[in-house]
Design a protein around this motif. Sequence first.
Motif: not given
Length: 217
Positions: A82-98
């Motif tokens: 689950x922790x890995x899933x959270x890390x991937x989800x946050x990474x996806x947000x970062x890519x969308x915001x830059x």
Amino acid sequence: MQAGVAEPTAPVGSVPYLQALVDALVDLSSRDPLTGLANRRSFELALAREIDRVARSGEPALLLVLDIDHFKRVNDTWGHGAGDGVIRAVAGVLNECVRPMDLVARTGGEEYAIVLPNCAPAFGEAVAERIRRRVEALPIQVAPGERISATVSIGGAFAPQWVRSSAHLWLERADQQLYRAKGRGRNLVCLEPTAVSLVSSEERRMLFETSQFLDFE
């Protein structure tokens, strides 16, 4: 071929095939395998290039550092998957915001960094706040039928313009702002204003040494 590396489409053994293979392996070595973001090594190289460019051009550049708040609780409660899933989800947000020109990296377990070249202060603040809000609003599935939310603390510092500095000092300044955000309760953005980016004694020494070198050219 390893997962995440595209199989070359050219005939096996041909020059295009070998070149595509080399390109794929180079890309793989520069990427974090969990998120697909730039890895720590790529981030450090980009940071060194950018602070050198700012010293020469005077253009503003912002470094954001962030990490997931209370991440240990996720692993302890839901497990490392689950922790890995959270890390991937946050990474996806970062890519969308830059912007395409910005570099997003995973620099540690739940830690990320973003290098934003040619970044005006108002734009940098808007990007950091957009990241914080979108992460906070994102439902993340950690188990069948179970979703949680996460937050991030963000710190940022602008590279000193027209000053010979170092990647280490720039990162240190951004880290200080991250610690401020955590100390004030987390789920916050703290950026160092360009107006108070004081030149350190180490930066003055570097500038003096550079000037001496140029006098002898």
